[in-house]
Design a protein around this motif. Structure first.
Motif, PDB file in Angstrom:
ATOM      1  N   THR A  53    -103.251   1.625   8.793  1.00 17.61           N
ATOM      2  CA  THR A  53    -103.799   2.245  10.052  1.00 17.61           C
ATOM      3  C   THR A  53    -103.231   0.993  10.803  1.00 17.61           C
ATOM      4  OG1 THR A  53    -105.294   3.342   9.983  1.00 17.61           O
ATOM      5  CG2 THR A  53    -104.167   4.847   9.752  1.00 17.61           C
TER       6      THR A  53
ATOM      7  N   ASN B 275    -106.951   3.143  14.932  1.00 20.38           N
ATOM      8  CA  ASN B 275    -105.826   3.958  14.587  1.00 20.38           C
ATOM      9  C   ASN B 275    -105.490   4.745  16.014  1.00 20.38           C
ATOM     10  OD1 ASN B 275    -103.576   4.933  13.544  1.00 20.38           O
ATOM     11  ND2 ASN B 275    -105.335   6.747  12.776  1.00 20.38           N
TER      12      ASN B 275
ATOM     13  N   GLN C 119    -100.927   3.938   2.360  1.00 21.91           N
ATOM     14  CA  GLN C 119    -101.308   4.348   3.900  1.00 21.91           C
ATOM     15  C   GLN C 119    -102.059   3.442   4.748  1.00 21.91           C
ATOM     16  OE1 GLN C 119    -100.783   8.585   2.752  1.00 21.91           O
ATOM     17  NE2 GLN C 119     -99.688   8.944   4.060  1.00 21.91           N
TER      18      GLN C 119
ATOM     19  N   ARG D 234     -98.017   4.125   9.591  1.00 24.95           N
ATOM     20  CA  ARG D 234     -98.156   4.928   8.565  1.00 24.95           C
ATOM     21  C   ARG D 234     -97.324   5.668   7.458  1.00 24.95           C
ATOM     22  NH1 ARG D 234     -99.539   7.401  14.322  1.00 24.95           N
ATOM     23  NH2 ARG D 234    -101.742   7.314  14.707  1.00 24.95           N
TER      24      ARG D 234
END
Length: 651
Positions: free
Chosen positions: A602, A637, A600, A589
């Motif tokens: 996940t 995620n 960014q 993350r």
């Protein structure tokens, strides 16, 4: 694999089902170019498969009066290599097992079929087929290079052990031709007596048909360069260039000479150099078309040519060389280097002898592969050769100090031994004439025979360079076969090996083992928006972060695309796998700085445990993948342990 170009055959006796399957395929593979054929019975399916080349077969269990399993077995027996997805309404495990056993790639129940399930199965089947095809190609290439590596080792062994070098070189030609299925090998020496008297002499020859008929003398009358018609090719050969030519590209005289009534498709010329000068060449004849020699294969052939050049030079040296030859003849790798320095010290004689590899060109750092010091072996010492006579050697020069050598090294330079009086060293080259190390000797007495000492060193430096290059090439080939080219992480082949070993150890020790299946969430959007270059850098960065989270005994492997597998042997409880999954989710993350982009990302993670979720590698990987699917379904995620009930309810 987003936009596909596919030819699909559907073997199904129910037209309504066919229409539904086609609709599912088009809905699940938008933008793809699809050519879908329908066969309502086994006879038509067989006919279509024989006429056209299909990328995928969707096969129903019932085809009128015919059993779909029988059709599957028939087309597989006839060589149909494309993936087959088995469809049935029965849904029992016995049918599924029979289908997979008969060669099906996957098994789907028509009752739970949807566009997502079908297209996921199609993509997976095509991916597995592509990976299997690539694996086979890599395996074939590796097998060829393994045979060539073994041939190089056998050839070198032959050169070092045969007392009659004429018979030895002919045997080398036989070994190389046999290993690579070549028709013949011939060695020609170039004699440049004057600008008007240049002659090629055929010195050695091995031909497959002559060997089967009891062999030949291997010596033939001289042929002039003009008779060869090779004037235009002489310049590249003199530069040490490797050449591959079709016989149709050769001058008529040379083509007739090499073919000698045999059908030869191409000739490979490998130059032989001695003392950095052109001595002659090896001509290999191939009777059937083959792919061009790879860079590694060329290096291996050049290494053999260098070894032959050394053998020719060795034949003209003093009889004292035999003591070294006999001591190193049957050795390869580290064993060879140890034997070499030992016998160098005995034959010269010298108090110390070293074989060192250049490991850092910028800082001139060398690593001692093998050393002999006052009656014992040494190794794994790193030398900084700056401001020592070794610097001259790494610049390509011969270094020779018959007396007062210690003064040249200074108080801090290796070997820092005030008793050393004399020193000699020569560089080791690879087949591209690049310096890769050096061979040196030192003694506590002055060296009085410069010519003999340097002659021996140069001969065996060439052999040592060839062996070091072979060792490096072998390591590179094996690394390519077992590691992902982009990230350097273990690939599927190495993962499977380690998983099988870990399972065997877990079975013996009755311990737990976890397999984690990791997949990016929305990785495709990064490639689409920022390009595959950024995506590749991101994959390497992610691989680096994952490795930092693992123990020494753990493995992280890249399967391809954005999929990673983690193998965790010897865990104490499922909680260990869950804690690591949480840690991995947190680690990725943190933003990644890729060029000017801050990214960014996940992950979704599926976890399968041994022995709870499976007792073999195939089952564990499959269940980890299905657990990943559950994690994706739950919003991504996150991580999810395998749950058979939940997986079953989603089918």
């Amino acid at each position: 694999m987003e936009n596909l170009d596919l030819k699909i055959i559907i073997a199904e006796d129910d037209e309504d089902d066919v229409l539904l399957i086609k609709e599912f395929i088009r809905e699940g593979l938008p933008g793809s170019h699809l050519e879908v054929d329908w066969a309502e019975n086994a006879q038509k399916a067989l006919s279509l498969i024989q006429q056209k080349s299909y990328d995928l077969c969707l096969l129903d269990y019932r085809l009128g009066e015919t059993n779909g399993l029988e059709l599957l077995q028939t087309i597989k027996a006839q060589g149909f290599a494309s993936p087959v997805i088995f469809l049935t309404g029965r849904g029992d495990e016995e049918t599924a097992a029979e289908a997979i056993k008969s060669g099906a790639t996957d098994y789907l129940g028509k009752g739970t079929l949807s566009p997502e399930i079908l297209t996921h199965a199609i993509r997976q089947a095509l991916k597995l087929h592509q990976e299997e095809d690539q694996r086979k190609k890599a395996e074939n290439a590796l097998n060829l290079q393994d045979r060539l590596l073994q041939a190089v080792s056998d050839a070198t062994h032959c050169l070092l052990t045969q007392r009659n070098h004429k018979h030895a070189i002919r045997e080398v030609l036989k070994i190389l031709c046999s290993a690579t299925n070549l028709q013949f090998g011939e060695i020609y020496q170039f004699l440049d007596r004057s600008p008007h008297s240049q002659t090629f002499v055929q010195c050695f020859s091995w031909a497959r048909e002559n060997d089967l008929n009891g062999g030949s003398s291997g010596f033939f009358e001289a042929k002039t360069n003009k008779d060869f018609g090779l004037d235009q090719f002489l310049a590249p050969l003199k530069k040490g260039e490797f050449m591959e030519l079709k016989t149709t590209e050769l001058p008529c005289q040379a083509s007739d000479l090499f073919q000698k009534g045999k059908k030869v498709d191409s000739i490979t010329f490998v130059p032989i150099m001695t003392d950095e000068s052109f001595w002659g060449f090896i001509a290999f004849g191939n009777s059937s078309p083959q792919k061009p020699w790879s860079k590694n294969e060329k290096s291996l052939l050049k290494a053999v040519a260098a070894s032959i050049g050394c053998e020719i030079r060795r034949h003209n040296e003093e009889l004292a060389f035999y003591s070294i030859v006999e001591g190193t003849s049957s050795r390869v790798g580290d064993d060879f280097f140890q034997s070499l320095v030992h016998h160098l010290a005995l034959a010269l004689p010298a108090r110390k002898a070293y074989m060192a590899e250049l490991v850092n060109y910028n800082s001139s750092e060398c690593s001692i592969l093998a050393g002999w010091e006052s009656g014992q072996f040494i190794s794994d010492r790193v030398l900084n050769v700056k401001n020592t006579p070794y610097e001259d050697v790494l610049a390509g020069m011969i270094s020779y100090y018959p007396d007062a050598a210690h003064e040249r090294f200074g108080e801090d330079g290796y070997p820092a031994d005030p008793d050393i009086k004399s020193y000699a060293a020569v560089p080791c080259f690879d087949s591209h004439c690049k310096i890769i190390g050096h061979l040196s000797v030192m003694d506590d007495k002055p060296m009085v025979n410069k010519e003999r000492t340097l002659s021996i060193l140069k001969i065996f430096a060439a052999r040592a360079g060839a062996e070091l290059e072979r060792k490096r090439t072998e390591g590179m080939i094996r690394n390519m076969a077992y590691h992902d080219a982009l990230t350097g992480l273990p690939n599927r082949i190495l993962l499977n090996d380690r998983l099988e070993m870990a399972l065997a150890q877990a079975q013996r020790g009755q311990s737990l083992l976890a397999v984690l299946f990791l997949d990016f969430d929305h990785f495709k959007s990064i490639n689409d928006k920022l390009g595959h270059g950024v995506g590749d850098i991101l994959l390497k960065s992610v691989g680096g972060r994952l490795k930092k989270c693992l123990r020494n005994q753990d493995t992280v492997a890249r399967l391809g695309g954005d999929e990673f597998i983690l193998l965790l042997p010897e865990i104490n409880s499922p909680l260990d796998a869950g804690n690591l999954a949480k840690k991995l989710l947190e680690v990725v993350r943190s933003p990644f700085q890729i060029q000017e982009h801050e990214l960014q990302i996940t992950f979704s993670i599926g976890v399968a445990l041994y022995p709870r979720d499976g007792e073999n590698s195939t089952t564990l990987l499959k269940h980890a993948d299905e657990a990943l699917y559950l994690a994706k379904k739950r919003g991504k995620n996150c991580f999810q342990f395998y749950n058979a009930d939940e997986v079953g309810s989603m089918r």
